[in-house]
Scaffold this active site. Structure first.
Site, PDB file in Angstrom:
ATOM      1  N   SER A  76       0.826  -1.209   0.000  1.00  0.00           N
ATOM      2  CA  SER A  76       0.000   0.000   0.000  1.00  0.00           C
ATOM      3  C   SER A  76       0.863   1.263   0.000  1.00  0.00           C
ATOM      4  CB  SER A  76      -0.904   0.031   1.231  1.00  0.00           C
ATOM      5  OG  SER A  76      -1.729  -1.100   1.280  1.00  0.00           O
TER       6      SER A  76
HETATM    7  N1  SAH Z   1      -0.776  -4.784   4.244  1.00  0.00           N
HETATM    8  C1  SAH Z   1      -0.188  -5.071   2.952  1.00  0.00           C
HETATM    9  C2  SAH Z   1      -1.149  -4.780   1.828  1.00  0.00           C
HETATM   10  C3  SAH Z   1      -1.078  -5.841   0.802  1.00  0.00           C
HETATM   11  S1  SAH Z   1      -2.313  -5.783  -0.448  1.00  0.00           S
HETATM   12  C4  SAH Z   1       1.116  -4.320   2.785  1.00  0.00           C
HETATM   13  O1  SAH Z   1       1.403  -3.416   3.580  1.00  0.00           O
HETATM   14  O2  SAH Z   1       1.876  -4.671   1.894  1.00  0.00           O
HETATM   15  C5  SAH Z   1      -3.607  -6.766   0.260  1.00  0.00           C
HETATM   16  C6  SAH Z   1      -3.255  -8.168   0.697  1.00  0.00           C
HETATM   17  O3  SAH Z   1      -4.465  -8.799   1.124  1.00  0.00           O
HETATM   18  C7  SAH Z   1      -2.681  -9.077  -0.396  1.00  0.00           C
HETATM   19  O4  SAH Z   1      -1.482  -9.627   0.058  1.00  0.00           O
HETATM   20  C8  SAH Z   1      -3.755 -10.149  -0.592  1.00  0.00           C
HETATM   21  O5  SAH Z   1      -3.220 -11.414  -0.935  1.00  0.00           O
HETATM   22  C9  SAH Z   1      -4.412 -10.166   0.780  1.00  0.00           C
HETATM   23  N2  SAH Z   1      -5.776 -10.710   0.821  1.00  0.00           N
HETATM   24  C10 SAH Z   1      -6.759 -10.596  -0.101  1.00  0.00           C
HETATM   25  N3  SAH Z   1      -7.876 -11.230   0.317  1.00  0.00           N
HETATM   26  C11 SAH Z   1      -7.587 -11.763   1.535  1.00  0.00           C
HETATM   27  C12 SAH Z   1      -8.323 -12.559   2.463  1.00  0.00           C
HETATM   28  N4  SAH Z   1      -9.580 -12.944   2.243  1.00  0.00           N
HETATM   29  N5  SAH Z   1      -7.717 -12.928   3.625  1.00  0.00           N
HETATM   30  C13 SAH Z   1      -6.429 -12.552   3.888  1.00  0.00           C
HETATM   31  N6  SAH Z   1      -5.683 -11.815   3.024  1.00  0.00           N
HETATM   32  C14 SAH Z   1      -6.245 -11.425   1.865  1.00  0.00           C
END
Ligand code: SAH
Length: 225
Positions: A76
């Site tokens: 993000s």
């Molecule tokens: N907090 C992260 C943001 C990553 S983007 C950072 O700082 O890099 C969002 C993430 O949510 C992705 O890695 C994706 O695989 C995960 N995601 C999507 N759906 C999900 C679910 N149902 N349960 C857990 N993780 C999920």
């Protein structure tokens, strides 16, 4: 291995003054954009974001923008991470559930704030890579779970806060039920674009909803892959 490539590896896995300087500038930029919580600005200054992305993107690590990580996901934008954390407004020692571990950068920011963190990731590659990175960087969430965040983590509930870092089409009821009374959930809600939403559990069956503008997240997907 040639000496030049050894140097390159050392440069990419370590922190240095150039990156520290850039983090200070990034923190100032976030302050101008409305991040007023000094502990959060400190955590931005002290968290080496370049170590959470592909070394080939290090030069972009301290621009205020989202960047690609493994498996078509994104780390993000720093403003978004800081903004969600500011809305969560955690106190030292709070139990926090994070949905979407991803690169681990948001987890690292929460870790700096001395919280008890439970983090869930549905993608196995990311779960594996980021779990290893946490060990290397001495970031110690209480639990890192490979699973579907829509289910939350009933056995470790209730939580003081829940932070969802992927766009959810609606507000998951199961997550609401895992909040303490007085606890809050910060979640981007919507399909194409998302509205940043803060839900506070004000009573056993009463919830207060506030919204904070539009954002763009990768979608929250059901089940594991
Ligand atoms: N907090 C992260 C943001 C990553 S983007 C950072 O700082 O890099 C969002 C993430 O949510 C992705 O890695 C994706 O695989 C995960 N995601 C999507 N759906 C999900 C679910 N149902 N349960 C857990 N993780 C999920």
């Amino acid at each position: 291995m040639e000496l030049s490539s050894i140097n390159l590896i050392l440069v990419t896995v370590e922190d240095n003054f150039k990156f520290k300087g850039r983090r200070r500038i990034l923190a100032l930029e976030l302050k101008k954009k409305g991040i007023v919580n000094l502990r959060i600005l400190d955590s931005i200054k002290n968290t080496p974001r370049h170590l959470f992305i592909d070394p080939g993107l290090s030069e972009q690590a301290y621009l205020d923008k989202a960047l690609p990580i493994e498996n078509n996901q994104t780390i993000s934008q720093p403003f978004t991470v800081a903004f969600q954390t500011q809305l969560l407004d955690p106190k030292s020692g709070d139990r926090i559930l994070e949905i979407g571990t991803g690169s681990g950068y948001q987890t690292a920011i929460l870790n700096y704030l001395k919280l008890e963190i439970f983090t869930i990731e549905r993608n196995h590659d990311l779960f594996r890579i980021t779990s290893k990175l946490f060990k290397k960087l001495n970031i110690n969430p209480k639990k890192i779970i490979y699973g579907d965040g829509f289910n939350g983590l009933i056995d470790s509930s209730p939580f003081d806060g829940i932070i969802v870092t992927a766009g959810s089409p609606s507000i998951p009821k199961k997550l609401l039920s895992q909040l303490k009374v007085g606890g809050k959930m910060i979640i981007p809600v919507g399909k194409e674009t998302q509205v940043m939403t803060k839900i506070t559990r004000v009573g056993k069956t009463e919830f207060k909803k506030e919204t904070f503008g539009n954002f763009k997240f990768v979608p929250m997907l059901k089940e594991k892959d």
